[in-house]
Scaffold this motif. Structure first.
Motif, short mmCIF file in Angstrom:
data_model
loop_
_atom_site.label_atom_id
_atom_site.label_comp_id
_atom_site.label_asym_id
_atom_site.label_seq_id
_atom_site.Cartn_x
_atom_site.Cartn_y
_atom_site.Cartn_z
N THR A 3 -5.70 1.23 0.04
CA THR A 3 -6.09 1.01 1.40
C THR A 3 -5.29 -0.80 1.41
O THR A 3 -5.50 -0.64 3.03
CB THR A 3 -8.07 0.07 0.73
N LEU A 4 -4.91 -1.17 0.89
CA LEU A 4 -3.64 -2.11 1.51
C LEU A 4 -2.63 -1.50 2.16
O LEU A 4 -2.27 -2.24 3.13
CB LEU A 4 -3.15 -2.52 -0.16
N LYS A 5 -1.94 -0.24 2.32
CA LYS A 5 -1.44 0.44 2.50
C LYS A 5 -1.76 0.71 3.72
O LYS A 5 -0.80 0.31 5.46
CB LYS A 5 -0.71 1.57 2.24
N MET A 6 -2.96 0.96 4.02
CA MET A 6 -4.06 1.46 5.64
C MET A 6 -3.84 0.08 6.53
O MET A 6 -3.68 -0.04 7.90
CB MET A 6 -5.15 1.46 5.17
N LEU A 7 -4.40 -0.80 5.98
CA LEU A 7 -4.69 -1.84 6.35
C LEU A 7 -3.59 -2.42 6.48
O LEU A 7 -2.61 -3.39 7.85
CB LEU A 7 -4.91 -3.47 5.54
N LYS A 8 -2.46 -2.29 6.15
CA LYS A 8 -0.58 -3.08 6.30
C LYS A 8 -0.87 -2.74 7.69
O LYS A 8 0.07 -2.71 8.75
CB LYS A 8 0.36 -2.83 5.83
N GLU A 9 -0.89 -1.22 7.97
CA GLU A 9 -0.35 -0.56 9.05
C GLU A 9 -0.64 -0.49 10.42
O GLU A 9 -0.59 -0.72 11.41
CB GLU A 9 -1.01 0.82 9.07
#
Length: 201
Positions: free
Chosen positions: A115-121
């Motif tokens: 989820t953190l990866k998606m939010l950073k994108e």
């Protein structure tokens, strides 16, 4: 006894109408699978997570709808939950441009990481999010997302605790259903301890 113990562990539910606005709703998977023979989604007993999350989004409580969930099975080949739910959520009128979905994660720890990866994108990793999952699972989930630095508030669903307090007959009559819920609660307690020991939460 189960009524009181489960209520203590899960805590209180929230009224959707009184929920403030968040940057996004994060919905944890684990409530559906896909029947390839009939090309049909089969929802399981924890599907209350999804229905509650959909209601919150429809009420305008968040800008983004975020789903995280793949498959815990390593050997068996099956369609990942996020793959088929992405289409389903769009069918439920979640705008494609406001929908984030991943299906690489296999457990709660990986839910938070992916989820953190998606939010950073999307450059929204510093936002304030509403975390939607089952009440008995919420403590472990909150710990995992906090560990990754994601600011979340809980929105608990499908509580193990019944709506009505048990009467005397319920207390003295053996129930296979209650025993099954005790088992689920014990397994979650073990998972909570294991995650703490591994540093996941």
């Amino acid at each position: 006894m189960f009524y009181h113990v489960s209520g203590w562990w899960e805590g209180k539910l929230r009224n959707p109408q009184t929920v403030e606005h968040y940057d996004g709703i994060i919905l944890l998977g684990g409530f559906s699978n896909y029947r390839t023979d009939v090309k049909r989604i089969r929802f399981t007993e924890s599907a209350d997570r999804m229905f509650q999350a959909l209601e919150l989004y429809k009420l305008g409580k968040a800008d983004w709808f975020i789903f995280t969930g793949g498959s815990a099975r390593i050997i068996a080949k099956e369609k990942h939950e996020g793959e088929f739910l992405k289409d389903y959520l769009q069918l439920m009128d979640i705008p494609k441009e406001r929908l984030l979905v991943e299906w690489q994660s296999r457990n709660t720890h990986e839910n938070a990481v992916e989820t953190l990866k998606m939010l950073k994108e999307k450059n929204i990793e510093d936002g304030h999010f509403l975390l939607v999952t089952s009440g008995f699972h919420m403590k472990r989930a909150l710990g995992c997302f906090a560990k990754e630095g994601i600011l979340v508030e809980p929105y608990k669903t499908d509580p193990l605790q019944g709506n009505l307090k048990p009467d005397l007959a319920d207390a003295i009559t053996p129930s296979a259903g209650v025993l099954a819920m005790w088992e689920r609660l014990f397994r979650e307690w073990i998972g909570y301890v294991v995650y703490k020991a591994k540093g996941f939460s």
